[in-house]
Design a protein around this motif. Structure first.
Motif, short mmCIF file in Angstrom:
data_model
loop_
_atom_site.label_atom_id
_atom_site.label_comp_id
_atom_site.label_asym_id
_atom_site.label_seq_id
_atom_site.Cartn_x
_atom_site.Cartn_y
_atom_site.Cartn_z
N ASP A 297 0.83 -1.20 0.00
CA ASP A 297 0.00 0.00 0.00
C ASP A 297 0.87 1.25 0.00
O ASP A 297 0.58 2.23 -0.71
N LEU A 298 1.94 1.23 0.77
CA LEU A 298 2.84 2.38 0.82
C LEU A 298 3.47 2.63 -0.55
O LEU A 298 3.59 3.79 -0.98
N LEU A 299 3.84 1.56 -1.24
CA LEU A 299 4.41 1.70 -2.58
C LEU A 299 3.39 2.26 -3.57
O LEU A 299 3.73 3.06 -4.45
N LEU A 300 2.13 1.87 -3.43
CA LEU A 300 1.07 2.46 -4.25
C LEU A 300 0.98 3.96 -4.02
O LEU A 300 0.86 4.75 -4.98
N ARG A 301 1.04 4.37 -2.77
CA ARG A 301 0.93 5.80 -2.44
C ARG A 301 2.07 6.59 -3.07
O ARG A 301 1.87 7.66 -3.66
N VAL A 302 3.28 6.05 -2.94
CA VAL A 302 4.44 6.73 -3.52
C VAL A 302 4.33 6.76 -5.04
O VAL A 302 4.65 7.77 -5.68
N SER A 303 3.84 5.66 -5.63
CA SER A 303 3.66 5.61 -7.08
C SER A 303 2.69 6.67 -7.58
O SER A 303 2.82 7.19 -8.69
N LEU A 304 1.69 6.99 -6.76
CA LEU A 304 0.68 7.98 -7.13
C LEU A 304 1.14 9.42 -6.88
O LEU A 304 0.39 10.36 -7.14
N GLY A 305 2.35 9.58 -6.39
CA GLY A 305 2.88 10.92 -6.16
C GLY A 305 2.64 11.46 -4.78
O GLY A 305 2.94 12.63 -4.50
N GLU A 306 2.08 10.65 -3.87
CA GLU A 306 1.88 11.10 -2.50
C GLU A 306 3.21 11.17 -1.76
O GLU A 306 4.19 10.54 -2.15
N THR A 307 3.22 11.91 -0.67
CA THR A 307 4.38 11.96 0.22
C THR A 307 3.92 11.48 1.59
O THR A 307 3.59 12.28 2.48
N PRO A 308 3.87 10.18 1.79
CA PRO A 308 3.30 9.64 3.03
C PRO A 308 4.23 9.84 4.22
O PRO A 308 5.46 9.93 4.08
N GLU A 309 3.63 9.90 5.38
CA GLU A 309 4.40 9.93 6.62
C GLU A 309 5.00 8.55 6.87
O GLU A 309 4.40 7.53 6.51
#
Length: 415
Positions: A297-309
């Protein structure tokens, strides 16, 4: 919405690896729409109710340009939110750079960084540059250099290789002669070969996700029992601040973006972890998921351009296993049919080392089609336990790179 709450359309460019198969399970449980490309019509991911559509594609190993065109066409003709490479396809996509259609999210570093992590020789030089610990290592380019560099016992590795390919454990002159013969026969001295002192200890692995050089997710586990070819049959999550610090240093230096994993040896006579290999991808992410760290899920977020905590540390002491690897490992260690039947019983009842352990690769209760490859493997091994090694070698499929395809991709006019 974030990747955790919005169902996404995800294209996975391979379905043969154990890592890819485990990612399918995690994506499917989250409700994402998963489609898979693979040159094998009978890859592991086909045996999953979570795969909505399968695309038979050209082989990466022998036709990287054709494979890239196939993926480009899919991305251009259909809607996908994320392209999620789970194995060596990342090498090709990093090389292609901005040539891929911008319609799907993709988390990869620059090609020079990817190549440094993908090459065993490049990774060893990087560790020296950063002052990070590794076993004593020599890099050679000829048979004579290898003989001169040899100290028994040692591990000999080709600079390019995955799935336990290109590795020889050399304990005496007989082992050395065999390694020299196989290296020479395969033409491996046209590239670089590593010689590392053999260190006795426990094999551990660590996985991470970076967002533009910043570590946002980390998980480590130790090998409880080995399968065939050095892979894990049973693993247990551990807390490893020293390894986290090392991988954070590597990722920051390379300005890494996406997934990064390392193999580590924990020596019996030292508390200092020694880094022995690097994989620029996630490796079998189900243990992390079971321990509370959803790296997919974290890799999906990064792939979408998010900057997760950054995620909190995963729980230590969580045990998982791969039944197929356990059976292959038992058979490869001269296991008899009786040994295999006993191992099947322990897996089925959760006895012995499988107590409180969850299945990673073939979660039959959750995903019933996964019973097919498990049942087929079990039946073949019970018929002939001696075929374990040949079955494991079947994992080196057309979805992987070799020296020739890497040279083709690295060529200046590749397309």
């Amino acid at each position: 919405m974030t990747a955790a709450t919005k169902p996404l359309r995800v294209l996975m460019p391979e379905g043969s690896s154990t890592s890819g198969r485990e990612a399918v399970t995690i994506l499917g449980m989250a409700g994402h729409h998963v489609e898979v490309c693979d040159p094998s019509r009978w890859c592991l991911a086909r045996y999953s109710r979570f795969v909505r559509k399968f695309h038979h594609c050209p082989p990466l190993r022998t036709d990287p340009a054709g494979f890239l065109r196939f993926v480009e066409h899919l991305l251009a003709s259909q809607h996908f939110d994320v392209l999620l490479p789970t194995h060596e396809q990342g090498f090709l996509f990093a090389r292609a750079g901005g040539l891929l259609p911008p319609r799907a999210g993709l988390a990869l570093p620059g090609f020079s960084a990817y190549r440094a992590a993908h090459s065993k020789a490049g990774f060893s030089r990087l560790l020296d540059q950063l002052g990070l610990p590794q076993p004593p290592t020599r890099i050679v380019t000829s048979a004579d250099d290898l003989r001169s560099a040899m100290r028994f016992p040692s591990v000999v590795k080709t600079s390019i290789g995955t799935a336990s390919r290109g590795i020889w454990f050399v304990r005496d002159a007989s082992d050395l002669n065999l390694a020299l013969y196989e290296l020479d026969s395969a033409g491996d001295f046209s590239g670089e070969v590593l010689v590392q002192d053999l260190v006795t200890g426990t094999v551990e692995k660590a996985q991470s996700v970076f967002c533009r050089g910043r570590l946002v997710g980390f998980h480590a586990y130790r090998q409880v029992a080995a399968g065939v070819g050095g892979g894990e049959a049973i693993k247990e999550s551990v807390s490893r601040p020293a390894i986290r610090s090392a991988i954070e240093t590597i990722g920051a230096h390379l300005h890494w973006h996406g997934a990064l994993s390392v193999d580590v040896m924990m020596p019996l006579d030292s508390t200092t972890p020694l880094l022995i290999d690097c994989n620029p991808r996630l490796v079998e992410p189900m243990n992390a998921y079971a321990a509370g760290t959803d790296l997919v899920d974290l890799l999906l977020r990064v792939s979408l351009g998010e900057t997760p905590e950054p995620l909190a540390e995963s729980r230590a002491g969580v045990r998982t296993h791969l039944a197929m690897q356990a059976l292959l490992g038992s058979a490869s260690r001269d296991g008899t049919r009786r040994d295999l039947i006993r191992e099947c019983g322990r897996i089925a009842t959760g006895d012995g080392p499988y107590r409180d352990s969850a299945e990673e690769l073939t979660p039959v209760r959750l995903d019933w089609p996964s019973a097919v490859p498990l049942a087929m493997t079990t039946a073949l091994l019970l018929t002939s336990p001696q075929i374990a090694s040949s079955l494991a070698r079947g994992g080196f499929g057309a979805h992987l790179l070799d020296r020739g395809s890497i040279k083709t991709i690295e060529n200046e006019d590749f397309r």
